[in-house]
Design a protein around this motif. Structure first.
Motif, short mmCIF file in Angstrom:
data_model
loop_
_atom_site.label_atom_id
_atom_site.label_comp_id
_atom_site.label_asym_id
_atom_site.label_seq_id
_atom_site.Cartn_x
_atom_site.Cartn_y
_atom_site.Cartn_z
N GLY A 40 34.75 42.93 45.18
CA GLY A 40 34.71 41.48 45.32
C GLY A 40 33.36 41.05 45.88
O GLY A 40 32.47 41.87 46.08
N GLY A 41 33.24 39.77 46.15
CA GLY A 41 32.00 39.23 46.68
C GLY A 41 32.03 39.11 48.20
O GLY A 41 32.88 39.70 48.86
N LEU B 51 23.24 44.79 47.35
CA LEU B 51 24.34 44.70 46.38
C LEU B 51 24.14 43.49 45.48
O LEU B 51 23.65 42.45 45.91
CB LEU B 51 25.67 44.55 47.12
N GLY B 52 24.54 43.65 44.23
CA GLY B 52 24.54 42.54 43.28
C GLY B 52 25.65 42.76 42.28
O GLY B 52 26.10 43.89 42.07
N HIS B 53 26.09 41.68 41.65
CA HIS B 53 27.16 41.75 40.65
C HIS B 53 26.76 42.73 39.55
O HIS B 53 25.62 42.71 39.09
CB HIS B 53 27.42 40.35 40.08
N LYS B 54 27.69 43.56 39.14
CA LYS B 54 27.34 44.63 38.19
C LYS B 54 27.08 44.13 36.77
O LYS B 54 26.42 44.81 36.00
CB LYS B 54 28.40 45.73 38.18
N HIS C 130 27.93 37.49 45.07
CA HIS C 130 27.87 38.95 45.20
C HIS C 130 26.52 39.46 45.70
O HIS C 130 26.29 40.65 45.77
CB HIS C 130 28.25 39.59 43.86
N PHE C 131 25.59 38.53 46.04
CA PHE C 131 24.34 38.94 46.69
C PHE C 131 24.71 39.37 48.10
O PHE C 131 25.15 38.56 48.91
CB PHE C 131 23.34 37.79 46.80
N ALA D 28 35.60 47.45 39.80
CA ALA D 28 34.39 47.32 40.62
C ALA D 28 33.65 46.06 40.19
O ALA D 28 33.54 45.77 39.01
CB ALA D 28 33.50 48.54 40.45
N GLN D 29 33.14 45.30 41.17
CA GLN D 29 32.45 44.05 40.84
C GLN D 29 30.96 44.09 41.15
O GLN D 29 30.19 43.40 40.49
CB GLN D 29 33.10 42.88 41.58
N SER D 30 30.54 44.82 42.16
CA SER D 30 29.11 44.89 42.44
C SER D 30 28.72 46.29 42.85
O SER D 30 29.56 47.11 43.21
CB SER D 30 28.70 43.86 43.50
N TYR D 31 27.40 46.53 42.78
CA TYR D 31 26.89 47.85 43.11
C TYR D 31 25.47 47.76 43.64
O TYR D 31 24.81 46.72 43.55
CB TYR D 31 26.97 48.81 41.94
N GLY D 32 25.02 48.87 44.23
CA GLY D 32 23.66 48.95 44.74
C GLY D 32 23.33 50.40 45.05
O GLY D 32 24.21 51.25 45.12
N LYS D 33 22.04 50.65 45.27
CA LYS D 33 21.58 52.01 45.54
C LYS D 33 20.39 51.94 46.48
O LYS D 33 19.67 50.94 46.52
CB LYS D 33 21.20 52.73 44.25
#
Length: 194
Positions: A172-173, A135-138, A146-147, A77-82
């Motif tokens: 990925g981005g 989303l942003g890079h983890k 990754h923005f 996993a490369q990025s995440y968000g909530k």
């Protein structure tokens, strides 16, 4: 208190072509959404600990669902968000209680780490309204490629006494990212920034 879940939805968005250019490998984003009963709907409650605990439960559940949907190892996993949307009988603070104190730690376990803050959004809304999940890079917040964000919308949620909670994960981005700066490959991931 555990989450009183009415519905879970999971999907993967894949971008194979952008601006007439083939995207290979495809840019993929997974999002998992839980629609839960708001135990504090319609009344003021000073102690929101129960919602904080529900946030921890959902961070693990939704993070695991995203990783599984992408078919990747957690460390890939490369990025995440909530994000969370509270129905009209709730308060914005109910969404904040789910998202901020405890959701991040189990999400980081689900994605095999994460030094950077988990981007978030919260709002009040009703059935069918769009919720943007940033989303942003983890591991390195300065990785511009990754923005990103993904929209979620459920035709029947959130109802007045519900909260819609979403977690998104990518492997990925953005497709065809070319605004420069730090890259996934050159990020150190030690301080959450670089």
């Amino acid at each position: 208190m555990s989450a009183d879940i009415r519905k879970i939805a999971v999907w993967v968005e894949e971008t194979h072509m952008e601006a007439g250019q083939v995207v290979a490998p495809a840019a993929r984003k997974a999002v998992a959404v839980a629609v839960i009963a708001n135990p504090f709907a319609g009344r003021y409650v000073a102690d929101l600990t129960a919602l904080m605990d529900i946030g921890a439960e959902l961070g693990a559940l939704l993070g695991d669902r995203c990783v599984a949907a992408l078919g990747i190892l957690p460390t890939q996993a490369q990025s995440y968000g909530k994000a969370a949307m509270v129905g009209e009988a709730g308060e914005l603070e109910h969404a904040a209680a789910i998202l901020h104190p405890k959701l991040g730690a189990p999400l980081r376990v689900a994605v095999g780490g994460g030094a950077a803050l988990v981007p978030s959004s919260k709002k009040m809304g009703g059935p069918g309204q769009v919720l943007d999940v940033p989303l942003g890079h983890k591991d390195a917040a300065f990785v511009r490629s990754h923005f990103d964000a993904i929209e979620v919308r459920l035709n029947d949620a959130p109802r007045a006494g519900e909260i819609m909670v979403a977690v998104a994960v990518t492997d990925g981005g953005r497709p065809l990212a070319r605004v420069g700066g730090l890259t996934h490959e050159t990020a150190e991931g030690k301080d959450g920034l670089r």
